[in-house]
Design a protein around this motif. Structure first.
Motif, PDB file in Angstrom:
ATOM      1  N   MET A   1      15.957  -3.452   1.521  1.00  0.00           N
ATOM      2  CA  MET A   1      14.592  -3.882   1.361  1.00  0.00           C
ATOM      3  C   MET A   1      13.866  -2.866   0.477  1.00  0.00           C
ATOM      4  O   MET A   1      13.946  -1.673   0.718  1.00  0.00           O
ATOM      5  CB  MET A   1      13.953  -3.964   2.761  1.00  0.00           C
ATOM      6  CG  MET A   1      12.522  -4.325   2.756  1.00  0.00           C
ATOM      7  SD  MET A   1      11.764  -4.442   4.410  1.00  0.00           S
ATOM      8  CE  MET A   1      13.038  -5.145   5.421  1.00  0.00           C
ATOM      9  N   HIS A   2      13.171  -3.375  -0.531  1.00  0.00           N
ATOM     10  CA  HIS A   2      12.431  -2.517  -1.457  1.00  0.00           C
ATOM     11  C   HIS A   2      10.935  -2.648  -1.156  1.00  0.00           C
ATOM     12  O   HIS A   2      10.374  -3.747  -1.232  1.00  0.00           O
ATOM     13  CB  HIS A   2      12.734  -2.919  -2.900  1.00  0.00           C
ATOM     14  CG  HIS A   2      12.046  -2.070  -3.907  1.00  0.00           C
ATOM     15  ND1 HIS A   2      12.368  -0.751  -4.112  1.00  0.00           N
ATOM     16  CD2 HIS A   2      11.037  -2.349  -4.761  1.00  0.00           C
ATOM     17  CE1 HIS A   2      11.587  -0.251  -5.052  1.00  0.00           C
ATOM     18  NE2 HIS A   2      10.773  -1.199  -5.462  1.00  0.00           N
ATOM     19  N   ILE A   3      10.297  -1.523  -0.804  1.00  0.00           N
ATOM     20  CA  ILE A   3       8.882  -1.526  -0.425  1.00  0.00           C
ATOM     21  C   ILE A   3       8.091  -0.663  -1.395  1.00  0.00           C
ATOM     22  O   ILE A   3       8.405   0.509  -1.590  1.00  0.00           O
ATOM     23  CB  ILE A   3       8.700  -1.004   1.008  1.00  0.00           C
ATOM     24  CG1 ILE A   3       9.469  -1.889   2.000  1.00  0.00           C
ATOM     25  CG2 ILE A   3       7.218  -0.941   1.370  1.00  0.00           C
ATOM     26  CD1 ILE A   3       9.604  -1.310   3.379  1.00  0.00           C
ATOM     27  N   THR A   4       7.080  -1.267  -2.001  1.00  0.00           N
ATOM     28  CA  THR A   4       6.131  -0.559  -2.856  1.00  0.00           C
ATOM     29  C   THR A   4       4.732  -1.010  -2.428  1.00  0.00           C
ATOM     30  O   THR A   4       4.584  -1.815  -1.508  1.00  0.00           O
ATOM     31  CB  THR A   4       6.355  -0.856  -4.353  1.00  0.00           C
ATOM     32  OG1 THR A   4       6.222  -2.266  -4.566  1.00  0.00           O
ATOM     33  CG2 THR A   4       7.733  -0.386  -4.814  1.00  0.00           C
ATOM     34  N   PHE A   5       3.722  -0.506  -3.113  1.00  0.00           N
ATOM     35  CA  PHE A   5       2.352  -0.862  -2.764  1.00  0.00           C
ATOM     36  C   PHE A   5       1.590  -1.278  -3.998  1.00  0.00           C
ATOM     37  O   PHE A   5       1.690  -0.640  -5.048  1.00  0.00           O
ATOM     38  CB  PHE A   5       1.661   0.308  -2.055  1.00  0.00           C
ATOM     39  CG  PHE A   5       2.264   0.566  -0.710  1.00  0.00           C
ATOM     40  CD1 PHE A   5       1.792  -0.090   0.408  1.00  0.00           C
ATOM     41  CD2 PHE A   5       3.340   1.422  -0.572  1.00  0.00           C
ATOM     42  CE1 PHE A   5       2.374   0.104   1.645  1.00  0.00           C
ATOM     43  CE2 PHE A   5       3.930   1.629   0.654  1.00  0.00           C
ATOM     44  CZ  PHE A   5       3.445   0.972   1.773  1.00  0.00           C
ATOM     45  N   ALA A   6       0.835  -2.356  -3.850  1.00  0.00           N
ATOM     46  CA  ALA A   6      -0.011  -2.844  -4.938  1.00  0.00           C
ATOM     47  C   ALA A   6      -1.117  -1.829  -5.188  1.00  0.00           C
ATOM     48  O   ALA A   6      -1.537  -1.118  -4.275  1.00  0.00           O
ATOM     49  CB  ALA A   6      -0.603  -4.199  -4.570  1.00  0.00           C
ATOM     50  N   GLU A   7      -1.583  -1.767  -6.408  1.00  0.00           N
ATOM     51  CA  GLU A   7      -2.656  -0.835  -6.753  1.00  0.00           C
ATOM     52  C   GLU A   7      -4.029  -1.481  -6.661  1.00  0.00           C
ATOM     53  O   GLU A   7      -5.009  -0.882  -7.079  1.00  0.00           O
ATOM     54  CB  GLU A   7      -2.415  -0.251  -8.150  1.00  0.00           C
ATOM     55  CG  GLU A   7      -1.208   0.665  -8.213  1.00  0.00           C
ATOM     56  CD  GLU A   7      -1.263   1.832  -7.211  1.00  0.00           C
ATOM     57  OE1 GLU A   7      -2.361   2.378  -6.967  1.00  0.00           O
ATOM     58  OE2 GLU A   7      -0.214   2.181  -6.662  1.00  0.00           O
ATOM     59  N   ASP A   8      -4.105  -2.686  -6.075  1.00  0.00           N
ATOM     60  CA  ASP A   8      -5.415  -3.304  -5.898  1.00  0.00           C
ATOM     61  C   ASP A   8      -6.211  -2.517  -4.865  1.00  0.00           C
ATOM     62  O   ASP A   8      -5.640  -1.846  -4.013  1.00  0.00           O
ATOM     63  CB  ASP A   8      -5.278  -4.784  -5.510  1.00  0.00           C
ATOM     64  CG  ASP A   8      -4.391  -5.016  -4.291  1.00  0.00           C
ATOM     65  OD1 ASP A   8      -3.557  -4.144  -3.972  1.00  0.00           O
ATOM     66  OD2 ASP A   8      -4.524  -6.069  -3.660  1.00  0.00           O
ATOM     67  N   PRO A   9      -7.526  -2.554  -4.932  1.00  0.00           N
ATOM     68  CA  PRO A   9      -8.332  -1.741  -4.020  1.00  0.00           C
ATOM     69  C   PRO A   9      -8.216  -2.229  -2.573  1.00  0.00           C
ATOM     70  O   PRO A   9      -8.074  -3.435  -2.330  1.00  0.00           O
ATOM     71  CB  PRO A   9      -9.756  -1.903  -4.548  1.00  0.00           C
ATOM     72  CG  PRO A   9      -9.736  -3.123  -5.375  1.00  0.00           C
ATOM     73  CD  PRO A   9      -8.340  -3.305  -5.879  1.00  0.00           C
ATOM     74  N   PRO A  10      -8.291  -1.309  -1.623  1.00  0.00           N
ATOM     75  CA  PRO A  10      -8.286  -1.700  -0.220  1.00  0.00           C
ATOM     76  C   PRO A  10      -9.576  -2.452   0.111  1.00  0.00           C
ATOM     77  O   PRO A  10     -10.585  -2.307  -0.578  1.00  0.00           O
ATOM     78  CB  PRO A  10      -8.202  -0.367   0.525  1.00  0.00           C
ATOM     79  CG  PRO A  10      -8.800   0.616  -0.422  1.00  0.00           C
ATOM     80  CD  PRO A  10      -8.451   0.130  -1.803  1.00  0.00           C
ATOM     81  N   VAL A  11      -9.525  -3.241   1.182  1.00  0.00           N
ATOM     82  CA  VAL A  11     -10.676  -4.066   1.564  1.00  0.00           C
ATOM     83  C   VAL A  11     -11.050  -3.771   3.012  1.00  0.00           C
ATOM     84  O   VAL A  11     -10.200  -3.836   3.901  1.00  0.00           O
ATOM     85  CB  VAL A  11     -10.344  -5.565   1.402  1.00  0.00           C
ATOM     86  CG1 VAL A  11     -11.497  -6.436   1.872  1.00  0.00           C
ATOM     87  CG2 VAL A  11      -9.975  -5.874  -0.034  1.00  0.00           C
TER      88      VAL A  11
END
Length: 95
Positions: A1-11
């Protein structure tokens, strides 16, 4: 499983008192959250108000993402809510 994080702002979600952010599990978006309590207990937020939680989230982002990735890996990539106790689990406390 490949896990990364989007760079969109947190809400900020004022109803559930969490900050939502997006993980990418094998390229698919998974909305995860961290509770206000966890941000207060582990990242020095002084209250559950958005203006106090967001800077704490930004400051703790690397550790939050690391703990989130571990939780996602353990639960098969399902959405997680990071609560205060999770940061106390052995192996997740900062060195």
């Amino acid at each position: 499983m490949h896990i990364t994080f989007a760079e969109d702002p947190p809400v900020f979600d004022g109803v559930d008192l969490v900050i939502n952010f997006t993980a990418l599990v094998d390229g698919q978006p998974v909305v995860c959250s961290i509770s206000a309590e966890a941000l207060e207990d582990h990242f020095a937020a002084v209250s559950a108000r958005e203006e106090d939680l967001m800077p704490a989230y930004e400051q703790g982002r690397p550790r939050i993402r690391a703990v989130c990735a571990e939780a996602l890996d353990e639960n098969g990539g399902q959405a997680v809510v990071l609560r205060s106790g999770l940061f106390r689990v052995a192996g997740m406390e900062p060195k």
